[in-house]
Each structure stands twice: as structure tokens, then as C-alpha cells.
Design a protein around this motif. Structure first.
Motif, PDB file in Angstrom:
ATOM      1  N   ALA A   1      -0.811  26.180 112.086  1.00  0.00           N
ATOM      2  CA  ALA A   1      -2.214  26.596 112.027  1.00  0.00           C
ATOM      3  C   ALA A   1      -3.102  25.412 112.412  1.00  0.00           C
ATOM      4  O   ALA A   1      -2.805  24.264 112.056  1.00  0.00           O
ATOM      5  CB  ALA A   1      -2.573  27.090 110.630  1.00  0.00           C
ATOM      6  N   VAL A   2      -4.169  25.714 113.141  1.00  0.00           N
ATOM      7  CA  VAL A   2      -5.143  24.696 113.521  1.00  0.00           C
ATOM      8  C   VAL A   2      -6.548  25.270 113.359  1.00  0.00           C
ATOM      9  O   VAL A   2      -6.754  26.484 113.463  1.00  0.00           O
ATOM     10  CB  VAL A   2      -4.949  24.197 114.973  1.00  0.00           C
ATOM     11  CG1 VAL A   2      -3.634  23.477 115.130  1.00  0.00           C
ATOM     12  CG2 VAL A   2      -5.047  25.339 115.957  1.00  0.00           C
ATOM     13  N   SER A   3      -7.482  24.367 113.104  1.00  0.00           N
ATOM     14  CA  SER A   3      -8.893  24.756 112.981  1.00  0.00           C
ATOM     15  C   SER A   3      -9.730  23.839 113.852  1.00  0.00           C
ATOM     16  O   SER A   3      -9.435  22.652 113.994  1.00  0.00           O
ATOM     17  CB  SER A   3      -9.368  24.630 111.535  1.00  0.00           C
ATOM     18  OG  SER A   3      -8.664  25.507 110.708  1.00  0.00           O
ATOM     19  N   GLU A   4     -10.775  24.416 114.414  1.00  0.00           N
ATOM     20  CA  GLU A   4     -11.762  23.655 115.174  1.00  0.00           C
ATOM     21  C   GLU A   4     -13.108  24.295 114.917  1.00  0.00           C
ATOM     22  O   GLU A   4     -13.310  25.469 115.259  1.00  0.00           O
ATOM     23  CB  GLU A   4     -11.429  23.675 116.663  1.00  0.00           C
ATOM     24  CG  GLU A   4     -12.385  22.837 117.496  1.00  0.00           C
ATOM     25  CD  GLU A   4     -12.006  22.818 118.961  1.00  0.00           C
ATOM     26  OE1 GLU A   4     -12.849  23.258 119.764  1.00  0.00           O
ATOM     27  OE2 GLU A   4     -10.890  22.382 119.279  1.00  0.00           O
ATOM     28  N   GLY A   5     -13.995  23.564 114.260  1.00  0.00           N
ATOM     29  CA  GLY A   5     -15.276  24.152 113.884  1.00  0.00           C
ATOM     30  C   GLY A   5     -15.040  25.321 112.959  1.00  0.00           C
ATOM     31  O   GLY A   5     -14.319  25.197 111.967  1.00  0.00           O
ATOM     32  N   ASP A   6     -15.603  26.476 113.301  1.00  0.00           N
ATOM     33  CA  ASP A   6     -15.407  27.657 112.460  1.00  0.00           C
ATOM     34  C   ASP A   6     -14.331  28.593 113.010  1.00  0.00           C
ATOM     35  O   ASP A   6     -14.248  29.754 112.621  1.00  0.00           O
ATOM     36  CB  ASP A   6     -16.728  28.402 112.242  1.00  0.00           C
ATOM     37  CG  ASP A   6     -17.326  28.964 113.520  1.00  0.00           C
ATOM     38  OD1 ASP A   6     -16.827  28.639 114.621  1.00  0.00           O
ATOM     39  OD2 ASP A   6     -18.299  29.726 113.423  1.00  0.00           O
ATOM     40  N   ASN A   7     -13.487  28.081 113.888  1.00  0.00           N
ATOM     41  CA  ASN A   7     -12.386  28.869 114.446  1.00  0.00           C
ATOM     42  C   ASN A   7     -11.054  28.408 113.861  1.00  0.00           C
ATOM     43  O   ASN A   7     -10.794  27.212 113.755  1.00  0.00           O
ATOM     44  CB  ASN A   7     -12.332  28.721 115.967  1.00  0.00           C
ATOM     45  CG  ASN A   7     -13.535  29.327 116.629  1.00  0.00           C
ATOM     46  OD1 ASN A   7     -13.785  30.515 116.507  1.00  0.00           O
ATOM     47  ND2 ASN A   7     -14.311  28.500 117.313  1.00  0.00           N
ATOM     48  N   GLU A   8     -10.229  29.362 113.504  1.00  0.00           N
ATOM     49  CA  GLU A   8      -8.894  29.079 112.997  1.00  0.00           C
ATOM     50  C   GLU A   8      -7.897  29.902 113.801  1.00  0.00           C
ATOM     51  O   GLU A   8      -8.138  31.073 114.097  1.00  0.00           O
ATOM     52  CB  GLU A   8      -8.797  29.469 111.522  1.00  0.00           C
ATOM     53  CG  GLU A   8      -7.442  29.259 110.907  1.00  0.00           C
ATOM     54  CD  GLU A   8      -7.404  29.649 109.441  1.00  0.00           C
ATOM     55  OE1 GLU A   8      -6.491  30.402 109.066  1.00  0.00           O
ATOM     56  OE2 GLU A   8      -8.291  29.213 108.684  1.00  0.00           O
ATOM     57  N   VAL A   9      -6.779  29.281 114.149  1.00  0.00           N
ATOM     58  CA  VAL A   9      -5.688  29.973 114.841  1.00  0.00           C
ATOM     59  C   VAL A   9      -4.396  29.621 114.123  1.00  0.00           C
ATOM     60  O   VAL A   9      -4.128  28.458 113.850  1.00  0.00           O
ATOM     61  CB  VAL A   9      -5.587  29.557 116.325  1.00  0.00           C
ATOM     62  CG1 VAL A   9      -4.385  30.219 116.993  1.00  0.00           C
ATOM     63  CG2 VAL A   9      -6.869  29.883 117.072  1.00  0.00           C
ATOM     64  N   ALA A  10      -3.606  30.647 113.816  1.00  0.00           N
ATOM     65  CA  ALA A  10      -2.296  30.433 113.209  1.00  0.00           C
ATOM     66  C   ALA A  10      -1.258  31.179 114.041  1.00  0.00           C
ATOM     67  O   ALA A  10      -1.475  32.326 114.437  1.00  0.00           O
ATOM     68  CB  ALA A  10      -2.274  30.930 111.764  1.00  0.00           C
TER      69      ALA A  10
END
Length: 98
Positions: A39-48
């Protein structure tokens, strides 16, 4: 092999979120046959991205009572929106080869 792609717009994350996320990862890997989970986050976006041996494992994971509670909390407290995609991986290779 299958991959579940979870993409979310984060609304608000609290200490409980991090505890629940850790527990969900642990449960998926230890009890439901999840092969990998990133899982990674950037700003208010998260992707798992989670990798699974078959669709039956994904369906069992989705229906687990603890995961259902986490999904409910996600909808109500942590995510403004999210999407889930399930895809079959038809080719897999690495460079350099292992």
C-alpha cells in the motif's frame, strides 16, 4: 494469480485506521492466502495492491466479519470514495530473473 487493486480518496485517518489496516494486512496474509500486500499513499490518494492465488480466497476475505467491519468504517469515517478492481494476472516476469 489475481490482484485486487484498491484505490481510495482519503477523508480522514486516525490512530484506529492504522491499527485496523495493520490487522487487515496480517489477517489477509496469515489466514486467507494473500501472497503479497503493498500500500502507498500520496496526498489524499491511497492505493493498495494485494495478490491472491484464486478468486475463492478473495471472496472469503471480502466476507470475513472483521473485514466487513473495516469496510464499514472505511465508508463512514476514513474514505471519501474508493474503487476496487479484481484482475487475473496472465503474465508475470522479473528483471533480473530470480
Amino acid at each position: 494469480m489475481y490482484v485486487v487493486i484498491f484505490r481510495a480518496k482519503v477523508m480522514s485517518l486516525d490512530d484506529e485506521y492504522f491499527r485496523v489496516a495493520s490487522r487487515m494486512r496480517e489477517l489477509a496474509l496469515a489466514e486467507f492466502g494473500c501472497l503479497e500486500f503493498h500500500a502507498v499513499s500520496e496526498g489524499d490518494n491511497e492505493v493498495a495492491l494485494s495478490y491472491w492465488p484464486d478468486e475463492a480466497a478473495i471472496k472469503a476475505w471480502k466476507a470475513h466479519p472483521e473485514h466487513l467491519l473495516a469496510q464499514k468504517a472505511g465508508r463512514e469515517r476514513w474514505y471519501a470514495s474508493y474503487s476496487v478492481q479484481v484482475a487475473c494476472i496472465t503474465r508475470d516476469y522479473q528483471v533480473p530473473a530470480s
